[in-house]
Design a protein around this motif. Structure first.
Motif, PDB file in Angstrom:
ATOM      1  N   SER A  96     -13.493 -12.576   9.015  1.00 14.28           N
ATOM      2  CA  SER A  96     -13.048 -11.203   8.081  1.00 14.28           C
ATOM      3  C   SER A  96     -13.274 -11.782   6.575  1.00 14.28           C
ATOM      4  O   SER A  96     -13.684 -10.953   5.854  1.00 14.28           O
ATOM      5  N   VAL A  97     -12.535 -12.697   6.348  1.00  9.52           N
ATOM      6  CA  VAL A  97     -12.915 -13.487   4.931  1.00  9.52           C
ATOM      7  C   VAL A  97     -14.256 -13.665   4.639  1.00  9.52           C
ATOM      8  O   VAL A  97     -14.811 -13.359   3.483  1.00  9.52           O
ATOM      9  N   HIS A  98     -15.046 -14.149   5.406  1.00  4.59           N
ATOM     10  CA  HIS A  98     -16.684 -14.288   5.238  1.00  4.59           C
ATOM     11  C   HIS A  98     -17.232 -12.887   4.883  1.00  4.59           C
ATOM     12  O   HIS A  98     -17.845 -12.900   3.856  1.00  4.59           O
ATOM     13  N   THR A  99     -17.082 -11.890   5.754  1.00  3.62           N
ATOM     14  CA  THR A  99     -17.494 -10.603   5.457  1.00  3.62           C
ATOM     15  C   THR A  99     -16.956 -10.263   4.130  1.00  3.62           C
ATOM     16  O   THR A  99     -17.829  -9.488   3.267  1.00  3.62           O
ATOM     17  N   ALA A 241     -14.005  -5.757  -6.426  1.00  4.49           N
ATOM     18  CA  ALA A 241     -12.919  -6.405  -5.743  1.00  4.49           C
ATOM     19  C   ALA A 241     -12.193  -5.322  -5.098  1.00  4.49           C
ATOM     20  O   ALA A 241     -11.794  -5.500  -3.855  1.00  4.49           O
ATOM     21  N   LEU A 242     -11.686  -4.128  -5.621  1.00  2.25           N
ATOM     22  CA  LEU A 242     -11.139  -3.243  -5.028  1.00  2.25           C
ATOM     23  C   LEU A 242     -11.867  -2.615  -3.695  1.00  2.25           C
ATOM     24  O   LEU A 242     -11.231  -2.246  -2.640  1.00  2.25           O
ATOM     25  N   SER A 243     -12.931  -2.447  -4.052  1.00  2.00           N
ATOM     26  CA  SER A 243     -13.779  -1.811  -2.903  1.00  2.00           C
ATOM     27  C   SER A 243     -13.847  -2.705  -1.743  1.00  2.00           C
ATOM     28  O   SER A 243     -13.872  -2.352  -0.626  1.00  2.00           O
ATOM     29  N   ALA A 244     -14.288  -4.115  -1.758  1.00  2.00           N
ATOM     30  CA  ALA A 244     -14.123  -5.162  -0.839  1.00  2.00           C
ATOM     31  C   ALA A 244     -12.662  -5.062  -0.034  1.00  2.00           C
ATOM     32  O   ALA A 244     -12.776  -5.264   1.096  1.00  2.00           O
ATOM     33  N   LEU A 245     -11.439  -4.974  -0.985  1.00  2.00           N
ATOM     34  CA  LEU A 245     -10.306  -5.183  -0.284  1.00  2.00           C
ATOM     35  C   LEU A 245     -10.128  -3.824   0.683  1.00  2.00           C
ATOM     36  O   LEU A 245      -9.354  -3.970   1.823  1.00  2.00           O
ATOM     37  N   ASP A 246     -10.346  -2.620   0.290  1.00  2.00           N
ATOM     38  CA  ASP A 246     -10.314  -1.512   1.210  1.00  2.00           C
ATOM     39  C   ASP A 246     -10.888  -2.022   2.782  1.00  2.00           C
ATOM     40  O   ASP A 246     -10.258  -1.787   3.591  1.00  2.00           O
ATOM     41  N   GLY A 248     -11.584  -4.942   3.621  1.00  2.00           N
ATOM     42  CA  GLY A 248     -10.913  -6.278   4.177  1.00  2.00           C
ATOM     43  C   GLY A 248      -9.705  -5.955   4.706  1.00  2.00           C
ATOM     44  O   GLY A 248      -9.116  -6.617   5.778  1.00  2.00           O
ATOM     45  N   ARG A 249      -8.885  -5.034   4.331  1.00  2.00           N
ATOM     46  CA  ARG A 249      -7.638  -4.378   4.900  1.00  2.00           C
ATOM     47  C   ARG A 249      -7.876  -3.984   6.329  1.00  2.00           C
ATOM     48  O   ARG A 249      -7.025  -4.280   7.243  1.00  2.00           O
ATOM     49  N   GLU A 369      -4.483 -10.085   2.053  1.00  2.00           N
ATOM     50  CA  GLU A 369      -4.864  -8.728   1.538  1.00  2.00           C
ATOM     51  C   GLU A 369      -4.058  -7.793   1.059  1.00  2.00           C
ATOM     52  O   GLU A 369      -4.309  -6.425   1.205  1.00  2.00           O
ATOM     53  N   GLY A 370      -3.168  -8.181   0.386  1.00  2.00           N
ATOM     54  CA  GLY A 370      -1.940  -7.265  -0.110  1.00  2.00           C
ATOM     55  C   GLY A 370      -1.047  -7.385   0.520  1.00  2.00           C
ATOM     56  O   GLY A 370      -1.048  -6.847   1.954  1.00  2.00           O
ATOM     57  N   THR A 371       0.210  -7.876   0.116  1.00  2.00           N
ATOM     58  CA  THR A 371       1.466  -7.777   1.139  1.00  2.00           C
ATOM     59  C   THR A 371       1.779  -6.195   1.516  1.00  2.00           C
ATOM     60  O   THR A 371       1.117  -5.210   0.880  1.00  2.00           O
ATOM     61  N   ASN A 372       2.550  -5.737   2.449  1.00  2.00           N
ATOM     62  CA  ASN A 372       2.652  -4.633   3.181  1.00  2.00           C
ATOM     63  C   ASN A 372       3.469  -3.869   2.179  1.00  2.00           C
ATOM     64  O   ASN A 372       3.580  -2.745   2.028  1.00  2.00           O
ATOM     65  N   GLN A 373       4.199  -4.402   1.080  1.00  2.00           N
ATOM     66  CA  GLN A 373       5.015  -3.779   0.154  1.00  2.00           C
ATOM     67  C   GLN A 373       3.947  -2.939  -0.857  1.00  2.00           C
ATOM     68  O   GLN A 373       4.104  -1.843  -1.384  1.00  2.00           O
ATOM     69  N   ILE A 374       2.818  -3.824  -1.384  1.00  2.00           N
ATOM     70  CA  ILE A 374       1.795  -3.329  -1.935  1.00  2.00           C
ATOM     71  C   ILE A 374       1.190  -2.164  -1.213  1.00  2.00           C
ATOM     72  O   ILE A 374       0.632  -1.136  -1.677  1.00  2.00           O
TER      73      ILE A 374
END
Length: 389
Positions: A96-99, A241-246, A248-249, A369-374
């Motif tokens: 997942s991190v590699h992707t 970065a935000l696009s990747a995080l969506d 990645g989550r 990938e962003g805490t669950n509070q985030i």
């Protein structure tokens, strides 16, 4: 007496090709990953050869273009991740991190950049890492301080990144650095070789779980990167970065369900074989209800991450659903793994059984990938709009 024990996961897959792919993954897992997972994790050994094997098998390219060995929809890729994470989270999360590390170049790089770098990144045995967080900027990623200064066609990077999965062992790093003023609009993305002069890794963090996966700070001390390795426009980095995080989550959600499924399978096998008062403990109603709740949470989580993936595959907005999937699936994994330890009783608290490892590993998935509070903040923002200032 009824027949107890874990049953194979019934998957809805879109094509015969994807069904063959999952069969290949299960075979690889049973031969190369599962037999040594506990020993390797206890010893803290990073499975570098496994990632080379995954690369050679085309499993690091799945959600990317056919010309680079991929062309699988996200709903299939995520189910591959789930299978890998169920066998060993170090491997599933590593994929997942590699992707995530490849996402910037694949989505925002020029055709020339993609042709030069993606073949090696996706099918040439290389392994990537993603560098956004810093010691003083985790959830508030837009406040990062690592700076890139331009001199002609060369950028010089100075600063420190933190909590980097594959830090010190990756072959390339996707790095977000400040090239302009404060805030989100002053950040740019770069593709940095793992052997760049001036780039060094601190000793890996000593973690509760995932001991086979190195997590380390990275120090950029005058690291020079040609402008040809800048990804996207100057100032576009935070949007990238935000696009990747969506996406990645969703990867983290799938990994969480994999860990939870492994814990449920372990609990089912144990309670079917453990006899008390003359019968298997799986016959006792209190334990049966726990198993039913565990299975229900897993099925609900799987349905949620797949629904979000199908939105992504259809080209529809999926940010809210990705945050929901990450939140629900990782919280479910924590509950399921805690219950698995409880069902094994004293044995669950020992390292002789994998349940305690699953519980330790599930915890980190509520953080990365962003805490669950985030995630709750992201979901609420989609529902009710930005917070009042």
């Amino acid at each position: 007496m009824t027949d107890h024990g874990p049953q194979p996961v019934e998957r809805q897959l879109p094509t015969e090709e994807s069904r063959d792919l999952l069969a290949l993954v299960r075979d690889l897992v049973q031969r190369e990953i599962e037999p040594v997972a506990a020993e390797e994790e206890e010893a803290g050994r990073f499975p570098r050869e496994v990632f080379r094997l995954l690369s050679a098998s085309g499993l690091l390219a799945l959600p990317y273009a056919e010309e680079f060995g991929g062309d699988q929809p996200y709903e299939v890729y995520l189910q591959v991740l789930e299978e890998l994470a169920a066998a060993r989270l170090t491997v599933g999360l590593g994929v997942s991190v590699h992707t995530l590390a490849c996402h910037a170049l694949a989505g925002f790089g020029s055709k020339e950049q993609q042709a030069e770098h993606l073949p090696g990144m996706l099918g040439g045995g290389l392994l990537g890492a993603y560098c956004l967080s810093e010691p003083s900027s985790g959830s508030d990623a837009a406040s990062l301080r690592t700076r890139a200064t331009r001199d002609g066609d060369t950028w010089t990077l100075e600063g420190t990144k933190a909590w980097i999965t594959h830090g010190g062992v990756a072959d390339f790093y996707t790095v977000l650095a400040r090239t302009g003023g404060e805030g989100a609009h002053g950040i740019t993305a770069f593709l940095v070789p793992g052997d760049a002069p001036g780039l060094s890794a601190a000793p890996p963090e000593r973690k509760m779980g995932m001991k086979g996966s190195p997590t380390a700070q990275l120090h950029f001390d005058g690291v020079q990167v040609p402008d040809a390795r800048r990804i996207g426009d100057e100032g576009q980095g935070f949007a990238i970065a935000l696009s990747a995080l969506d996406s990645g989550r969703l990867g983290i959600a799938a990994c969480a369900i994999g860990v939870a499924q492994a814990a449920l399978d372990e609990a089912l096998a144990f309670t079917a074989g453990r006899r008390q008062f003359g019968r298997p403990i799986a016959d006792f109603q209190g334990l049966r209800f726990m198993l039913a709740d565990m299975a229900t949470q897993i099925e609900a989580g799987r349905a949620l991450y797949l629904a979000a993936a199908r939105l992504r595959d259809a080209g529809l907005p999926f940010s809210r659903q990705a945050a929901m999937a990450k939140l629900f699936c990782t919280d479910a994994a924590m509950r399921v793994t805690v219950d698995a330890v409880q069902l094994l009783g004293g044995y669950g608290y020992t390292a002789d059984f994998p349940a305690e490892r699953y519980m330790r590993e599930a915890k980190v998935l509520q953080i990365v990938e962003g805490t669950n509070q985030i995630q709750r903040m992201v979901i609420a923002r989609h529902l009710a709009g930005p917070e009042s200032r």
